[in-house]
Design a protein around this motif. Structure first.
Motif, PDB file in Angstrom:
ATOM      1  N   CYS A 169      44.253 -82.209   2.822  1.00 49.85           N
ATOM      2  CA  CYS A 169      43.807 -81.029   2.090  1.00 49.85           C
ATOM      3  C   CYS A 169      42.939 -80.132   2.963  1.00 49.85           C
ATOM      4  CB  CYS A 169      43.026 -81.444   0.846  1.00 49.85           C
ATOM      5  SG  CYS A 169      43.986 -82.342  -0.385  1.00 49.85           S
ATOM      6  N   GLU A 170      41.946 -80.706   3.614  1.00 51.03           N
ATOM      7  CA  GLU A 170      40.976 -79.893   4.337  1.00 51.03           C
ATOM      8  C   GLU A 170      41.556 -79.315   5.621  1.00 51.03           C
ATOM      9  OE1 GLU A 170      37.003 -80.917   4.570  1.00 51.03           O
ATOM     10  OE2 GLU A 170      36.934 -82.015   2.675  1.00 51.03           O
ATOM     11  N   ARG A 171      42.507 -79.998   6.233  1.00 50.93           N
ATOM     12  CA  ARG A 171      43.179 -79.410   7.389  1.00 50.93           C
ATOM     13  C   ARG A 171      43.987 -78.184   7.000  1.00 50.93           C
ATOM     14  NH1 ARG A 171      42.627 -80.109  12.942  1.00 50.93           N
ATOM     15  NH2 ARG A 171      42.133 -82.265  13.439  1.00 50.93           N
ATOM     16  N   SER A 172      44.319 -78.094   5.699  1.00 46.50           N
ATOM     17  CA  SER A 172      45.037 -76.926   5.200  1.00 46.50           C
ATOM     18  C   SER A 172      44.092 -75.845   4.696  1.00 46.50           C
ATOM     19  CB  SER A 172      45.973 -77.343   4.057  1.00 46.50           C
ATOM     20  OG  SER A 172      46.819 -78.396   4.453  1.00 46.50           O
ATOM     21  N   GLY A 173      42.797 -76.142   4.634  1.00 44.11           N
ATOM     22  CA  GLY A 173      41.834 -75.149   4.182  1.00 44.11           C
ATOM     23  C   GLY A 173      41.350 -75.348   2.767  1.00 44.11           C
ATOM     24  N   LEU A 218      43.841 -79.586  -9.090  1.00 49.85           N
ATOM     25  CA  LEU A 218      43.055 -79.063  -7.974  1.00 49.85           C
ATOM     26  C   LEU A 218      43.744 -77.867  -7.335  1.00 49.85           C
ATOM     27  CD1 LEU A 218      40.706 -79.272  -5.932  1.00 49.85           C
ATOM     28  CD2 LEU A 218      42.092 -80.922  -4.658  1.00 49.85           C
ATOM     29  N   ALA A 219      45.054 -77.977  -7.120  1.00 51.45           N
ATOM     30  CA  ALA A 219      45.792 -76.895  -6.474  1.00 51.45           C
ATOM     31  C   ALA A 219      45.858 -75.647  -7.352  1.00 51.45           C
ATOM     32  CB  ALA A 219      47.202 -77.369  -6.121  1.00 51.45           C
ATOM     33  N   VAL A 220      46.084 -75.835  -8.644  1.00 52.05           N
ATOM     34  CA  VAL A 220      46.207 -74.684  -9.545  1.00 52.05           C
ATOM     35  C   VAL A 220      44.910 -73.890  -9.595  1.00 52.05           C
ATOM     36  CG1 VAL A 220      46.466 -74.014 -11.963  1.00 52.05           C
ATOM     37  CG2 VAL A 220      48.057 -75.647 -10.950  1.00 52.05           C
ATOM     38  N   PHE A 221      43.804 -74.575  -9.790  1.00 49.03           N
ATOM     39  CA  PHE A 221      42.539 -73.856  -9.939  1.00 49.03           C
ATOM     40  C   PHE A 221      41.982 -73.374  -8.603  1.00 49.03           C
ATOM     41  CE2 PHE A 221      42.620 -76.250 -13.929  1.00 49.03           C
ATOM     42  CZ  PHE A 221      42.287 -75.244 -14.831  1.00 49.03           C
ATOM     43  N   ASN A 331      49.562 -70.139   0.975  1.00 48.57           N
ATOM     44  CA  ASN A 331      49.245 -70.822  -0.274  1.00 48.57           C
ATOM     45  C   ASN A 331      50.302 -71.860  -0.648  1.00 48.57           C
ATOM     46  OD1 ASN A 331      46.816 -69.477  -0.690  1.00 48.57           O
ATOM     47  ND2 ASN A 331      47.788 -67.789  -1.794  1.00 48.57           N
ATOM     48  N   ALA A 332      51.562 -71.594  -0.310  1.00 47.58           N
ATOM     49  CA  ALA A 332      52.606 -72.585  -0.596  1.00 47.58           C
ATOM     50  C   ALA A 332      52.394 -73.848   0.244  1.00 47.58           C
ATOM     51  CB  ALA A 332      53.980 -71.990  -0.328  1.00 47.58           C
ATOM     52  N   LEU A 333      52.048 -73.670   1.522  1.00 45.08           N
ATOM     53  CA  LEU A 333      51.801 -74.819   2.384  1.00 45.08           C
ATOM     54  C   LEU A 333      50.562 -75.573   1.929  1.00 45.08           C
ATOM     55  CD1 LEU A 333      52.574 -76.438   4.885  1.00 45.08           C
ATOM     56  CD2 LEU A 333      51.160 -74.890   6.252  1.00 45.08           C
ATOM     57  N   ARG A 334      49.532 -74.853   1.533  1.00 47.04           N
ATOM     58  CA  ARG A 334      48.330 -75.508   1.039  1.00 47.04           C
ATOM     59  C   ARG A 334      48.634 -76.325  -0.217  1.00 47.04           C
ATOM     60  NH1 ARG A 334      43.240 -71.213   1.632  1.00 47.04           N
ATOM     61  NH2 ARG A 334      42.994 -71.468   3.897  1.00 47.04           N
ATOM     62  N   THR A 335      49.425 -75.771  -1.117  1.00 42.42           N
ATOM     63  CA  THR A 335      49.766 -76.488  -2.352  1.00 42.42           C
ATOM     64  C   THR A 335      50.528 -77.767  -2.050  1.00 42.42           C
ATOM     65  OG1 THR A 335      49.837 -74.397  -3.587  1.00 42.42           O
ATOM     66  CG2 THR A 335      50.956 -76.310  -4.558  1.00 42.42           C
ATOM     67  N   ARG A 336      51.513 -77.683  -1.169  1.00 44.35           N
ATOM     68  CA  ARG A 336      52.287 -78.881  -0.829  1.00 44.35           C
ATOM     69  C   ARG A 336      51.411 -79.945  -0.187  1.00 44.35           C
ATOM     70  NH1 ARG A 336      56.165 -74.917   0.845  1.00 44.35           N
ATOM     71  NH2 ARG A 336      55.488 -75.176   3.016  1.00 44.35           N
ATOM     72  N   ASN A 337      50.494 -79.530   0.671  1.00 45.69           N
ATOM     73  CA  ASN A 337      49.647 -80.508   1.346  1.00 45.69           C
ATOM     74  C   ASN A 337      48.623 -81.128   0.395  1.00 45.69           C
ATOM     75  OD1 ASN A 337      50.994 -80.042   3.692  1.00 45.69           O
ATOM     76  ND2 ASN A 337      49.358 -78.928   4.713  1.00 45.69           N
ATOM     77  N   VAL A 338      48.140 -80.355  -0.565  1.00 48.23           N
ATOM     78  CA  VAL A 338      47.229 -80.922  -1.559  1.00 48.23           C
ATOM     79  C   VAL A 338      47.947 -81.983  -2.390  1.00 48.23           C
ATOM     80  CG1 VAL A 338      45.925 -80.402  -3.664  1.00 48.23           C
ATOM     81  CG2 VAL A 338      45.696 -78.929  -1.664  1.00 48.23           C
ATOM     82  N   LEU A 339      49.190 -81.713  -2.767  1.00 47.52           N
ATOM     83  CA  LEU A 339      49.959 -82.703  -3.531  1.00 47.52           C
ATOM     84  C   LEU A 339      50.269 -83.928  -2.667  1.00 47.52           C
ATOM     85  CD1 LEU A 339      52.468 -80.412  -5.479  1.00 47.52           C
ATOM     86  CD2 LEU A 339      50.200 -81.217  -6.165  1.00 47.52           C
ATOM     87  N   LEU A 340      50.607 -83.702  -1.405  1.00 45.43           N
ATOM     88  CA  LEU A 340      50.864 -84.823  -0.505  1.00 45.43           C
ATOM     89  C   LEU A 340      49.601 -85.653  -0.304  1.00 45.43           C
ATOM     90  CD1 LEU A 340      52.730 -86.330   1.459  1.00 45.43           C
ATOM     91  CD2 LEU A 340      52.083 -84.664   3.230  1.00 45.43           C
ATOM     92  N   GLY A 341      48.463 -84.982  -0.155  1.00 43.74           N
ATOM     93  CA  GLY A 341      47.202 -85.710  -0.028  1.00 43.74           C
ATOM     94  C   GLY A 341      46.897 -86.535  -1.264  1.00 43.74           C
ATOM     95  N   GLY A 342      47.247 -86.023  -2.438  1.00 41.91           N
ATOM     96  CA  GLY A 342      47.058 -86.788  -3.656  1.00 41.91           C
ATOM     97  C   GLY A 342      47.901 -88.041  -3.680  1.00 41.91           C
ATOM     98  N   ALA A 343      49.156 -87.945  -3.227  1.00 42.63           N
ATOM     99  CA  ALA A 343      50.025 -89.120  -3.189  1.00 42.63           C
ATOM    100  C   ALA A 343      49.465 -90.187  -2.252  1.00 42.63           C
ATOM    101  CB  ALA A 343      51.431 -88.711  -2.750  1.00 42.63           C
ATOM    102  N   VAL A 344      48.920 -89.765  -1.106  1.00 37.78           N
ATOM    103  CA  VAL A 344      48.336 -90.722  -0.166  1.00 37.78           C
ATOM    104  C   VAL A 344      47.090 -91.372  -0.767  1.00 37.78           C
ATOM    105  CG1 VAL A 344      47.245 -90.951   2.089  1.00 37.78           C
ATOM    106  CG2 VAL A 344      49.283 -89.529   1.841  1.00 37.78           C
TER     107      VAL A 344
END
Length: 447
Positions: A169-173, A218-221, A331-344
């Motif tokens: 998440c944080e590497r994506s901002g 988290l991503a939506v808000f 924002n699309a890349l950030r959203t995908r990475n936040v979801l990926l971080g959640g899965a991890v």
């Protein structure tokens, strides 16, 4: 009379209107890097080493035990046995103090960023000096190194997954304060799904899905509605804690047999390799999630530094406008990475109910998400650094448990404080300033 500034041509060409653009957003960082290149003198590393030397002298040396401390490297059933090592507590404490004083003097004379070998040597001396001192005060001055390391890895496993999730998440901002919520809801989802389905593997997938659900909020808000990311993370932690606590009291606790008796994931012992002294039980006698942890650290490091996705992720975290100019959907890349971080992070949550204990309890993560966040910062937003920092926290927690059985007079609260104190000292003095991604926490609006 015209000034020199007014006589300079506009950098945007003749006839351009408007003020002259200021320096680039990262000009200050470039200046800092240039200063380091020419060798700006700094005494922060020397100060940090001096503090370690002072603690070693005042605590380890002056209050050392007169007995010898025994370190056991092999168990009774090991095929290959290593001899025990006995260390005289008082001489070793003075030796550690002298080495730390010498390193502090070297850092003061050098007055530059320290080489890695100096940091590694100082850390080894201080940790082993503390270990010899604390075990020497116990009623039985003997400790199993294998048990200490194996327990440390087990306790660090959920922290590593939480730190990796926060890193993505944080590497994506996007600042992820909601690691605690991701771990807790992952553990809750794993317990229910594994119990209802009768399969721990289904519970593992459910843990990832439950943590991703928290990441969706988290991503939506934070990304779409650009709400303050720290506030969103804190609210999610409180929300998940209250929700899981309510469901535990009203559903899981009254009907534990139907909803809260999950199967455990298998424990895999690799033949031959697990018989290697010390490192064998630590690396090759683990749960399935333990092996996944090693693979996850390697995969995240490789993907972050050796793939196009990693390059784009780092660019979005450092300079999103430049990345957008090059065609990256920020924002699309950030959203995908936040979801990926959640899965991890969900994998770390599954550890609590599918490996550690076979049941979910209220707030069972006990603040591990915040510790994982500290490990992420201590590890300098690097997967390997986050792994090592998590192992430090796991080491301190396991040492606290072992010493309680050995009967040391040192209060356990001081042992629980140790990793946090070491983190502050390392970031402030030994390792230097810890700087996260430049755009972390800053919402991006495409103009």
């Amino acid at each position: 009379m015209s000034t020199a500034t007014a006589s300079q041509p506009s950098p945007r060409g003749p006839g351009a209107a408007g003020p002259v653009p200021g320096p680039a957003p990262d000009a200050e960082l470039a200046t800092s890097a240039a200063n380091r290149a020419v060798g700006v003198r700094t005494y922060r590393p020397a100060t940090g080493l001096g503090v370690l030397a002072l603690v070693s002298f005042a605590v380890f040396a002056l209050h050392a035990s007169s007995r010898a401390v025994r370190f056991r490297f092999s168990g009774d059933g090991d095929v290959v046995r290593l001899p025990d090592a006995e260390v005289a507590a008082a001489p070793y404490a003075w030796a550690v103090t002298i080495v730390l004083v010498a390193l502090a003097g070297y850092a003061a004379v050098r007055a530059r960023k320290l080489p890695r070998w100096v940091v590694a040597l100082a850390g080894f001396c201080f940790v082993t000096g503390f270990l010899v001192w604390i075990v020497g005060t116990a009623q039985t001055p003997s400790i199993s190194v294998t048990a200490l390391l194996a327990g440390s890895v087990a306790l660090a496993t959920p922290l590593v997954f939480g730190a990796l999730g926060g890193l993505l998440c944080e590497r994506s901002g996007v600042v992820n304060i909601a690691i605690e919520a991701q771990l807790l809801f992952g553990a809750f989802s794993a317990a229910i799904a594994a119990t209802v389905s009768g399969s721990a593997w289904v519970g593992l997938l459910a843990a990832m899905a439950g943590s991703v659900l928290v990441s969706v909020l988290l991503a939506v808000f934070a990304i779409r509605y650009r709400v303050n990311q720290v506030i969103v993370g804190v609210v999610l932690n409180v929300l998940v804690s209250g929700l899981t606590g309510f469901l535990f009291a009203t559903v899981l606790q009254p009907s534990a047999a139907a909803f809260n008796t999950p199967e455990r994931l298998p424990h895999v012992r690799i033949p031959v390799l697990a018989e290697i002294p010390v490192v064998g039980p630590v690396l090759f006698d683990q749960s399935v999630i333990g092996y996944i942890m090693y693979a996850a650290v390697a995969v995240v490091w490789f993907a972050l530094h050796r793939t196009r996705w990693g390059l784009r992720t780092r660019a979005v975290g450092e300079h999103p406008k430049a990345a957008d100019t090059l065609g990256v959907s920020v924002n699309a890349l950030r959203t995908r990475n936040v979801l990926l971080g959640g899965a991890v992070a969900g994998l770390g949550g599954a550890f609590y109910t599918l490996v550690s204990v076979s049941a979910f309890t209220r707030d069972m993560t006990a603040g591990s998400g915040y510790i994982a966040l500290a490990a992420l910062i201590f590890g300098r937003w690097n997967p390997v650094g986050a792994l090592l920092a998590s192992l430090l926290f796991g080491f301190a927690s396991n040492l606290e448990s072992i010493l309680s059985f050995l009967g040391t007079p040192v209060p356990s609260q001081f042992l629980a404080m140790l990793p946090y104190v070491v983190t502050i000292m390392a970031v402030a003095g030994l390792v230097g300033r810890s700087r996260g991604p430049a755009a972390s926490g800053e919402p991006y609006r495409k103009e």
